[in-house]
Design a protein around this motif. Sequence first.
Motif, PDB file in Angstrom:
ATOM      1  N   MET A  55      66.209 -19.644 -23.630  1.00 15.35           N
ATOM      2  CA  MET A  55      65.182 -18.979 -23.478  1.00 15.35           C
ATOM      3  C   MET A  55      64.023 -18.485 -24.261  1.00 15.35           C
ATOM      4  N   THR A  56      62.894 -19.162 -24.634  1.00 10.53           N
ATOM      5  CA  THR A  56      62.385 -18.315 -25.361  1.00 10.53           C
ATOM      6  C   THR A  56      60.835 -18.040 -24.698  1.00 10.53           C
ATOM      7  N   ASP A  57      59.920 -17.541 -24.905  1.00 11.59           N
ATOM      8  CA  ASP A  57      58.882 -17.255 -24.336  1.00 11.59           C
ATOM      9  C   ASP A  57      57.497 -18.460 -24.439  1.00 11.59           C
ATOM     10  N   ARG A  58      58.062 -18.908 -24.849  1.00 13.48           N
ATOM     11  CA  ARG A  58      57.481 -20.452 -25.164  1.00 13.48           C
ATOM     12  C   ARG A  58      58.164 -21.820 -24.292  1.00 13.48           C
ATOM     13  N   GLN A  59      57.885 -21.176 -22.770  1.00 12.01           N
ATOM     14  CA  GLN A  59      58.000 -21.873 -21.700  1.00 12.01           C
ATOM     15  C   GLN A  59      57.375 -22.789 -21.549  1.00 12.01           C
ATOM     16  N   LEU A  60      58.154 -24.314 -20.948  1.00  9.85           N
ATOM     17  CA  LEU A  60      57.146 -25.418 -20.480  1.00  9.85           C
ATOM     18  C   LEU A  60      57.447 -26.910 -20.425  1.00  9.85           C
ATOM     19  N   PRO A  61      58.553 -26.619 -19.304  1.00 15.18           N
ATOM     20  CA  PRO A  61      59.534 -27.536 -18.694  1.00 15.18           C
ATOM     21  C   PRO A  61      58.794 -28.279 -17.553  1.00 15.18           C
ATOM     22  N   MET A  62      58.389 -29.473 -17.120  1.00 13.92           N
ATOM     23  CA  MET A  62      58.039 -30.340 -16.513  1.00 13.92           C
ATOM     24  C   MET A  62      58.881 -31.238 -15.879  1.00 13.92           C
ATOM     25  N   PRO A  63      59.561 -30.366 -15.424  1.00 15.16           N
ATOM     26  CA  PRO A  63      59.968 -30.909 -14.777  1.00 15.16           C
ATOM     27  C   PRO A  63      60.006 -30.104 -12.550  1.00 15.16           C
ATOM     28  N   SER A  64      59.991 -29.794 -12.107  1.00 18.88           N
ATOM     29  CA  SER A  64      60.581 -30.452 -11.167  1.00 18.88           C
ATOM     30  C   SER A  64      59.996 -29.054  -9.541  1.00 18.88           C
ATOM     31  N   ARG A  65      59.020 -29.086 -10.020  1.00 15.06           N
ATOM     32  CA  ARG A  65      58.070 -29.300  -8.778  1.00 15.06           C
ATOM     33  C   ARG A  65      57.794 -30.449  -7.578  1.00 15.06           C
ATOM     34  N   ARG A  66      58.103 -31.394  -8.054  1.00 22.40           N
ATOM     35  CA  ARG A  66      57.941 -32.485  -7.471  1.00 22.40           C
ATOM     36  C   ARG A  66      58.856 -31.961  -6.333  1.00 22.40           C
ATOM     37  N   SER A  67      60.178 -32.148  -7.366  1.00 22.97           N
ATOM     38  CA  SER A  67      61.455 -32.041  -6.572  1.00 22.97           C
ATOM     39  C   SER A  67      61.493 -30.927  -5.421  1.00 22.97           C
ATOM     40  N   LEU A  68      60.684 -30.292  -5.658  1.00 29.84           N
ATOM     41  CA  LEU A  68      60.707 -28.906  -4.555  1.00 29.84           C
ATOM     42  C   LEU A  68      59.432 -28.928  -3.668  1.00 29.84           C
ATOM     43  N   ILE A  69      58.681 -29.735  -4.362  1.00 27.50           N
ATOM     44  CA  ILE A  69      57.380 -30.334  -3.371  1.00 27.50           C
ATOM     45  C   ILE A  69      57.384 -31.309  -3.597  1.00 27.50           C
ATOM     46  N   GLY A  70      58.093 -32.768  -2.989  1.00 28.85           N
ATOM     47  CA  GLY A  70      57.605 -33.740  -3.013  1.00 28.85           C
ATOM     48  C   GLY A  70      58.255 -34.772  -4.204  1.00 28.85           C
ATOM     49  N   GLY A  71      59.936 -34.565  -4.280  1.00 27.53           N
ATOM     50  CA  GLY A  71      60.511 -35.307  -4.865  1.00 27.53           C
ATOM     51  C   GLY A  71      61.206 -36.020  -4.061  1.00 27.53           C
ATOM     52  N   ALA A  72      62.420 -36.473  -4.688  1.00 26.42           N
ATOM     53  CA  ALA A  72      63.093 -37.325  -4.027  1.00 26.42           C
ATOM     54  C   ALA A  72      64.003 -36.692  -3.128  1.00 26.42           C
ATOM     55  N   GLY A  73      64.148 -35.516  -2.418  1.00 31.89           N
ATOM     56  CA  GLY A  73      64.973 -35.019  -1.316  1.00 31.89           C
ATOM     57  C   GLY A  73      65.650 -34.401  -2.457  1.00 31.89           C
ATOM     58  N   LYS A  74      65.935 -34.118  -3.574  1.00 26.30           N
ATOM     59  CA  LYS A  74      67.080 -33.377  -4.787  1.00 26.30           C
ATOM     60  C   LYS A  74      67.178 -31.945  -4.588  1.00 26.30           C
ATOM     61  N   THR A  75      65.688 -32.057  -4.638  1.00 24.30           N
ATOM     62  CA  THR A  75      65.730 -30.030  -4.279  1.00 24.30           C
ATOM     63  C   THR A  75      64.658 -29.635  -3.037  1.00 24.30           C
ATOM     64  N   LEU A  76      63.846 -29.169  -2.843  1.00 27.17           N
ATOM     65  CA  LEU A  76      62.434 -29.258  -1.914  1.00 27.17           C
ATOM     66  C   LEU A  76      61.239 -30.196  -1.749  1.00 27.17           C
TER      67      LEU A  76
ATOM     68  N   GLU B 170      58.007 -21.846  -6.923  1.00 31.40           N
ATOM     69  CA  GLU B 170      57.298 -21.184  -8.585  1.00 31.40           C
ATOM     70  C   GLU B 170      58.596 -21.518 -10.057  1.00 31.40           C
ATOM     71  N   HIS B 171      59.527 -21.523  -9.458  1.00 29.38           N
ATOM     72  CA  HIS B 171      60.710 -21.265 -10.061  1.00 29.38           C
ATOM     73  C   HIS B 171      61.159 -23.227 -10.838  1.00 29.38           C
ATOM     74  N   GLU B 172      60.649 -23.814  -9.862  1.00 31.70           N
ATOM     75  CA  GLU B 172      60.400 -25.128 -10.062  1.00 31.70           C
ATOM     76  C   GLU B 172      59.318 -25.475 -11.467  1.00 31.70           C
ATOM     77  N   GLY B 173      58.646 -25.052 -11.295  1.00 33.87           N
ATOM     78  CA  GLY B 173      57.400 -25.128 -12.053  1.00 33.87           C
ATOM     79  C   GLY B 173      57.408 -24.930 -13.628  1.00 33.87           C
ATOM     80  N   ILE B 174      57.843 -23.234 -13.096  1.00 32.07           N
ATOM     81  CA  ILE B 174      58.526 -22.228 -14.758  1.00 32.07           C
ATOM     82  C   ILE B 174      59.455 -23.282 -15.391  1.00 32.07           C
ATOM     83  N   ALA B 175      60.682 -23.770 -14.917  1.00 35.74           N
ATOM     84  CA  ALA B 175      61.455 -24.721 -15.140  1.00 35.74           C
ATOM     85  C   ALA B 175      61.069 -25.676 -15.452  1.00 35.74           C
ATOM     86  N   ALA B 176      60.103 -26.505 -14.507  1.00 38.47           N
ATOM     87  CA  ALA B 176      59.641 -27.454 -15.669  1.00 38.47           C
ATOM     88  C   ALA B 176      58.374 -27.719 -16.669  1.00 38.47           C
TER      89      ALA B 176
END
Length: 193
Positions: A1-22, A60-66
């Motif tokens: 990973m680099t300092d330019r981190q911008l993945p849009m994946p997983s806040r939804r899964s942690l907080i509103g996704g289909a149940g694969k995370t929280l 927050e982990h999800e947002g960072i990864a996303a």
Amino acid sequence: MTDRQLPMPSRRSLIGGAGKTLSVAAVAMIVGGCSNAATANGSGDTAQDVSLLNAAIALEHEGIAAYQIAATSGLLDPAVVDIGVTFQGHHKGHRDELEKAVRQLGGTPVAAKTDAEYAEALNVASLKNQADVLRLALGLERGAANAYLGLIPSLGVDFHQVAAQMAGDEAFHAAILGNALGEPIPKAALIFG
């Protein structure tokens, strides 16, 4: 990973996704269950606070990864990547504050999953263009703002201010993303919560 981190994946899964995370429902159950155990002034016990703070860390982990995934997706204009990296930095700051609080309470902060796990949970493979990425980010940010607002009454009073500050950051992110997508300003008051 680099300092330019911008993945849009997983806040939804942690907080509103289909149940694969929280999911948002899981956060609501945690909050609802803890609300019953909290005292009238909103201060809960240490174990409850650790549990709630760890749920927030997971968000927050999800947002960072996303934001990391989004930054490296090749779908975003450079200016959008810069904004996402800035938002990711906010999420890292949130995570660090939350981890510090958990440790102060004698708990162990929840660990992050891999970016691949977040990418799968967020169905990143379905993102085809910048608008798709922005819509995902917007959903995650709105969900995070609502989650922090929902946690406030259940957390001990020592954590009310930081949760409110983080909710404000998430709402700010959502406003910027909504603007970028050309969404109209909501006519009704009390947009979050």
